[in-house]
Design an enzyme around this catalytic site. Sequence first.
Site, short mmCIF file in Angstrom:
data_model
loop_
_atom_site.label_atom_id
_atom_site.label_comp_id
_atom_site.label_asym_id
_atom_site.label_seq_id
_atom_site.Cartn_x
_atom_site.Cartn_y
_atom_site.Cartn_z
N ASP A 98 0.91 -1.00 -0.08
CA ASP A 98 -0.33 0.16 0.35
C ASP A 98 0.84 1.28 -0.08
O ASP A 98 1.92 1.71 0.88
CB ASP A 98 -0.64 0.11 1.14
N ASP A 99 0.39 2.46 -1.29
CA ASP A 99 1.27 3.70 -0.89
C ASP A 99 2.72 3.30 -0.91
O ASP A 99 3.61 3.66 -0.85
CB ASP A 99 0.97 4.32 0.23
N CYS A 118 -6.26 3.19 -3.83
CA CYS A 118 -6.25 1.86 -2.62
C CYS A 118 -7.46 1.83 -3.32
O CYS A 118 -7.18 0.25 -3.81
CB CYS A 118 -6.50 2.60 -1.60
N ARG A 168 -7.86 -2.14 -5.97
CA ARG A 168 -8.37 -3.19 -4.41
C ARG A 168 -9.44 -3.99 -5.61
O ARG A 168 -9.30 -5.08 -6.33
CB ARG A 168 -8.78 -3.48 -4.21
N LYS A 176 -5.69 -5.51 4.09
CA LYS A 176 -6.59 -4.22 4.13
C LYS A 176 -8.10 -4.32 2.58
O LYS A 176 -8.01 -5.26 1.69
CB LYS A 176 -6.33 -3.40 3.61
N HIS A 223 -11.35 -2.64 1.81
CA HIS A 223 -11.85 -1.66 1.43
C HIS A 223 -11.74 -1.88 -0.22
O HIS A 223 -11.63 -0.60 -0.46
CB HIS A 223 -10.04 -0.98 0.85
N HIS A 258 1.66 2.55 4.29
CA HIS A 258 0.03 3.63 3.82
C HIS A 258 0.40 4.50 5.50
O HIS A 258 0.67 4.74 6.06
CB HIS A 258 -1.29 3.14 3.79
N ASP A 293 -0.41 -1.13 -4.44
CA ASP A 293 -1.64 -0.83 -5.03
C ASP A 293 -1.09 0.97 -5.98
O ASP A 293 -2.14 1.45 -6.76
CB ASP A 293 -2.38 -0.49 -4.05
N ASN A 294 -0.73 1.45 -5.92
CA ASN A 294 -0.70 2.64 -6.57
C ASN A 294 0.91 3.78 -6.10
O ASN A 294 1.50 3.04 -5.29
CB ASN A 294 -1.41 3.53 -6.00
N LYS A 315 0.43 8.71 -6.50
CA LYS A 315 -0.77 8.71 -6.26
C LYS A 315 -1.59 9.16 -6.38
O LYS A 315 -1.10 10.58 -5.85
CB LYS A 315 -0.94 7.60 -4.43
#
Length: 705
Positions: A144-145, A182, A186, A239, A241, A336, A437-438, A521
């Site tokens: 994540d991130d 995010c 997903r 996560k 989301h 994140h 994710d990004n 992002k």
Amino acid sequence: MEEKVGERRLISVGSPLLVPLPTRASRGEDEELDAALPAKTACGFTVAFRPVIVPGMLKRFSSVLAFLKAWLKNRLWVSSSSSSSSVMAWFSRTSRSTSTRSNPDQAHVISGCALMVWATVTSAAIQSAETPVTQPNIIVILADDVGWSDIGCYGGEIHTPNLDALARNGLRFTQFYNTARCCPTRASLLTGLYPHQAGVGHMMADRGLDGYRGNLNRHCATIAEVLRPAGYRCYAVGKWHVTLHINPDGPKHNWPLQRGFDRYYGTIHGGGSYFDPSTLTRDNTALSPFADPEYRPSTFYYTDAISDHAVRFIDEHGKQFRDRPFFLYVAYTAAHWPMHALPEDIAKYRGKYDAGYSAIRNERLRRLENLGLLKADWQPTRLVGDWDQVLDRRWEAACMEVYAAMVDRMDQGIGKIVAELKREGQFENTLIFYIQDNGGCAESMGRQGTKEHPDAARADRPTMTPLAPESLLPPGSVPPQTRDGYPVLMGRKVLPGPGDTFIAYGEAWANVSNTPFREYKHWVHEGGISTPLIVHWPKGIKTGSAPAGARNGATKTRRSTAQGDLVDTAGHLIDIMATCQDVAGAKYPSDRDGVAVHPLEGVSLRPVFSDRPPARPQPIFWEHEGNRAIRDGLWKLVAKGPAGRWELYDTENDRTEMHDLAGAEPSRVKALAAKWETWAHRTGVLPWIWKPAYTSHPKRGSAEP
């Protein structure tokens, strides 16, 4: 009679009634299981038959077939824990339910004949019990991130030996993409569709249009919903989301167990404390990490909890369902915001970033070129931060130290997962994907104080009422306080890391994380959408045989290097579902419960495992917050913001997007824009929720690299 033969049970049948047959049905299997039955029956039995010829048996053969149909419809398979007495009762009951009710003796005849036919139709499956499951286990790991050049095998200085080992012995994709944010990522990863088709074109809010409902819709199927009918047990950790409904007392139709997973442990919403996360859930039950009877570490840290539950699910699967393959979705929240990490991990990086943004980025550029990931003639994007102008360098360096510690801890967890696979003897036939994710996140969350979370020094003692261990925090990213009564602080008067802080690492470090690319992002320039993809599968991928050569996604699929094979073909995370379906031999549904399901948008990457290009019939597309792009071969058309003009780049010679060719190639811009618009109308991107409304001819402006 029964005798032990190695690890199997040998049952010698002398009477058609004295036969132990299976009695249990799998939890939650659905309709397609009938088609997958042969793979299900390989559970460790070998059956030897001594046929008993009974006069008149053939006259009842139609009844035998009816009996077999009933058995198959009940979705039963061989289980070593089956009880002979209960099975005989079931067998006799089923036999009597056919056309022999009027004559109980005939049930014996049907039972005997049924047994022989059952032996015939399942013999191949039973004999395959002596060999391992051939379908691979599949693990998808999502970070994540995390920026494109953060992990070691993609040029970073962060210590990631476990990811580096997977890359060295697997494949690294050099041009793989996510969706820039995010929850759209997903939704797209889980369904193999573009996020708008799944209902998650933006974040978790219903914006009134089908592409922007903020909730997985019924026109998509998750990877778990596709793999489960093919015999897979499905697990998810981390996560989630992809649902509006995060309250434990609210609707759960889009929670993991209702979208195909057998077990789940993680957080339903998007972010929060690593030391006390809200919406923590096991299966469908909300948890406090401090009142969990099943998981009691000395220090709760969410990254560890995700890794430990992944290991637990693999272990439990091996004990309870070893005859079946598994799918495991591991969705870390690292890295994140907030920058939370354990002291021992932070200590590894103390002083590592004191030289500032430029020095760290220059080291990454050098490593990227040495790794074969950066062409020498690509012009790097401009440096955003000026270290000479930073007033509090200790605080700024600490932000990156904690960020690095978070990524490091995630890699340690991945090492635990790999070790458990090896302990179970499953490593060689497990297909592992690692993606992000990004791009790095430039959001300024917590870098200044607020009324609720002041820029203040840490208090000497608690100033708020402590929370009971069993209390659940309100859903949301920022907790109001720590469980022991300290306020959660933002701003520069506290160093990031502990649980009573909530701070992001900021734009300047995000620019370093995304080296050598533009933007972050949210945006769909390369810095926002480029992700590492590591693929590892010893049984299914032969590495080290691809020729060294020029980087060209149009003509060469793989290049061998000293650090492992590189794949230059462009791909997108919509391809993960298609690849999982392909290697699992699963059937993708055209509808679910009478509701039409969108066809898959991605393509299987399996040909790449054999150094062949994937069969991609369409370009790759993006839209997020009015940022939009299309990648068609080596050409990329991209725009920033709803009113932004189109920019055109040759990704072969200028993947860093420093030389806009839109003015020199107007006909190409027009053709690519038309393709994007056709896609956008087809997938629910247009009409969009942004202002101004989309027009085919955005006002021309300057594009600043």
